[in-house]
Motif scaffolding. Structure first.
Motif, PDB file in Angstrom:
ATOM      1  N   LYS A   1      22.649  32.380  18.388  1.00 54.85           N
ATOM      2  CA  LYS A   1      22.835  33.659  17.703  1.00 54.85           C
ATOM      3  C   LYS A   1      24.196  34.264  18.038  1.00 54.85           C
ATOM      4  O   LYS A   1      24.889  34.775  17.168  1.00 54.85           O
ATOM      5  CB  LYS A   1      21.723  34.639  18.052  1.00 54.85           C
ATOM      6  CG  LYS A   1      21.845  35.962  17.297  1.00 54.85           C
ATOM      7  CD  LYS A   1      20.750  36.927  17.641  1.00 54.85           C
ATOM      8  CE  LYS A   1      20.846  38.244  16.935  1.00 54.85           C
ATOM      9  NZ  LYS A   1      22.123  38.711  16.494  1.00 54.85           N
ATOM     10  N   VAL A   2      24.603  34.198  19.307  1.00 58.92           N
ATOM     11  CA  VAL A   2      25.920  34.699  19.706  1.00 58.92           C
ATOM     12  C   VAL A   2      27.000  33.932  18.954  1.00 58.92           C
ATOM     13  O   VAL A   2      27.929  34.518  18.393  1.00 58.92           O
ATOM     14  CB  VAL A   2      26.118  34.587  21.243  1.00 58.92           C
ATOM     15  CG1 VAL A   2      27.563  34.890  21.625  1.00 58.92           C
ATOM     16  CG2 VAL A   2      25.161  35.508  21.978  1.00 58.92           C
ATOM     17  N   SER A   3      26.863  32.614  18.901  1.00 60.88           N
ATOM     18  CA  SER A   3      27.829  31.768  18.195  1.00 60.88           C
ATOM     19  C   SER A   3      27.857  32.088  16.703  1.00 60.88           C
ATOM     20  O   SER A   3      28.934  32.188  16.101  1.00 60.88           O
ATOM     21  CB  SER A   3      27.475  30.296  18.418  1.00 60.88           C
ATOM     22  OG  SER A   3      28.422  29.466  17.817  1.00 60.88           O
ATOM     23  N   ALA A   4      26.684  32.284  16.116  1.00 54.89           N
ATOM     24  CA  ALA A   4      26.609  32.632  14.688  1.00 54.89           C
ATOM     25  C   ALA A   4      27.243  33.994  14.421  1.00 54.89           C
ATOM     26  O   ALA A   4      27.925  34.179  13.403  1.00 54.89           O
ATOM     27  CB  ALA A   4      25.149  32.611  14.225  1.00 54.89           C
ATOM     28  N   ASP A   5      27.030  34.946  15.325  1.00 56.65           N
ATOM     29  CA  ASP A   5      27.650  36.269  15.178  1.00 56.65           C
ATOM     30  C   ASP A   5      29.181  36.145  15.217  1.00 56.65           C
ATOM     31  O   ASP A   5      29.883  36.793  14.451  1.00 56.65           O
ATOM     32  CB  ASP A   5      27.176  37.234  16.259  1.00 56.65           C
ATOM     33  CG  ASP A   5      25.743  37.687  16.062  1.00 56.65           C
ATOM     34  OD1 ASP A   5      25.175  37.465  14.974  1.00 56.65           O
ATOM     35  OD2 ASP A   5      25.176  38.262  17.017  1.00 56.65           O
TER      36      ASP A   5
ATOM     37  N   LEU B   1      35.419  34.623  13.937  1.00 54.50           N
ATOM     38  CA  LEU B   1      36.021  34.413  15.249  1.00 54.50           C
ATOM     39  C   LEU B   1      35.761  32.982  15.694  1.00 54.50           C
ATOM     40  O   LEU B   1      34.716  32.405  15.399  1.00 54.50           O
ATOM     41  CB  LEU B   1      35.430  35.382  16.277  1.00 54.50           C
ATOM     42  CG  LEU B   1      35.606  36.871  15.986  1.00 54.50           C
ATOM     43  CD1 LEU B   1      34.866  37.702  17.014  1.00 54.50           C
ATOM     44  CD2 LEU B   1      37.084  37.239  15.955  1.00 54.50           C
ATOM     45  N   GLN B   2      36.698  32.434  16.413  1.00 54.51           N
ATOM     46  CA  GLN B   2      36.588  31.088  16.952  1.00 54.51           C
ATOM     47  C   GLN B   2      36.195  31.179  18.418  1.00 54.51           C
ATOM     48  O   GLN B   2      36.874  31.847  19.204  1.00 54.51           O
ATOM     49  CB  GLN B   2      37.925  30.370  16.812  1.00 54.51           C
ATOM     50  CG  GLN B   2      37.989  29.040  17.503  1.00 54.51           C
ATOM     51  CD  GLN B   2      39.416  28.516  17.602  1.00 54.51           C
ATOM     52  OE1 GLN B   2      40.364  29.121  17.140  1.00 54.51           O
ATOM     53  NE2 GLN B   2      39.562  27.368  18.243  1.00 54.51           N
ATOM     54  N   GLU B   3      35.099  30.510  18.782  1.00 49.00           N
ATOM     55  CA  GLU B   3      34.707  30.493  20.190  1.00 49.00           C
ATOM     56  C   GLU B   3      35.702  29.656  20.977  1.00 49.00           C
ATOM     57  O   GLU B   3      36.010  28.530  20.614  1.00 49.00           O
ATOM     58  CB  GLU B   3      33.294  29.937  20.363  1.00 49.00           C
ATOM     59  CG  GLU B   3      32.239  30.960  20.113  1.00 49.00           C
ATOM     60  CD  GLU B   3      30.842  30.500  20.471  1.00 49.00           C
ATOM     61  OE1 GLU B   3      30.014  31.376  20.726  1.00 49.00           O
ATOM     62  OE2 GLU B   3      30.575  29.296  20.485  1.00 49.00           O
TER      63      GLU B   3
END
Length: 183
Positions: free
Chosen positions: A100-104, A110-112
């Motif tokens: 979910k954090v990655s999807a947000d 934004l690029q992780e």
């Protein structure tokens, strides 16, 4: 004497634990703010030390209690925004949470850059550093999540706009995060 040695070893263990973020972000010893003042959240669940000259706002509702702060004497591209909250939710920091954090981050374009499970305050924690653009500015966001207990987790969001001294501003924020006191 044994108690003194045990206390020393325990404090050494705690200090090593709290510096894991510093190590991951290659933070130097000199990345500190001076003139700090302790602020307690409305519900007295945590405290954080922040620079005295920063503007600090306290917030609470049924779902959270927060301390939001920034140095408003500096322009947006020179300051650091810090939002520390205890979220009242029995959330688990598991694979679903991380997705979910990655999807947000993806939703905000934004690029992780870096993510990791780690220990903060001897509790299971996770961080996500992402970068991109927000409005017309380069943008970095560091989200740190710590499971406080079965009903609450700590979320500390650090936002850095612009590309001046990004690493230094993130490291200074990490030093503030490491000093949070959970009650």
């Amino acid at each position: 004497m044994k108690k003194l040695i045990a206390l020393f070893l325990f404090s050494l263990f705690i200090s090593c634990d709290s510096s894991e973020l510093k190590k991951d972000f290659n933070c130097s010893v000199g990345s500190n703010y001076s003139g700090l003042k302790k602020f307690d959240d409305f519900r007295n669940l945590f405290a954080i030390k922040l620079p005295k000259k920063w503007k600090v706002n306290l917030y609470y509702d049924n779902g959270q209690t927060s301390i939001y702060a920034a140095d408003t004497t500096l322009s947006l591209t020179k300051t650091t925004l810090l939002d520390a909250s205890i979220i009242h939710s029995p959330t688990f920091i598991d694979a679903t949470f991380k997705q979910k954090v990655s999807a947000d981050n993806t939703k905000m374009k934004l690029q992780e850059v870096k993510t990791k499970d780690f220990k903060l305050f001897n509790k299971d924690s996770y961080y996500s550093l992402a970068k991109g653009k927000k409005g017309k500015y380069p943008y970095h966001i560091l989200n740190v999540f710590t499971k406080v207990n079965s009903d609450n987790f700590l979320h500390v969001k650090t936002e850095v706009y612009g590309d001046d001294l990004v690493d230094e501003r993130i490291c200074k924020a990490i030093n503030l995060i490491n000093e949070i006191q959970l009650k």
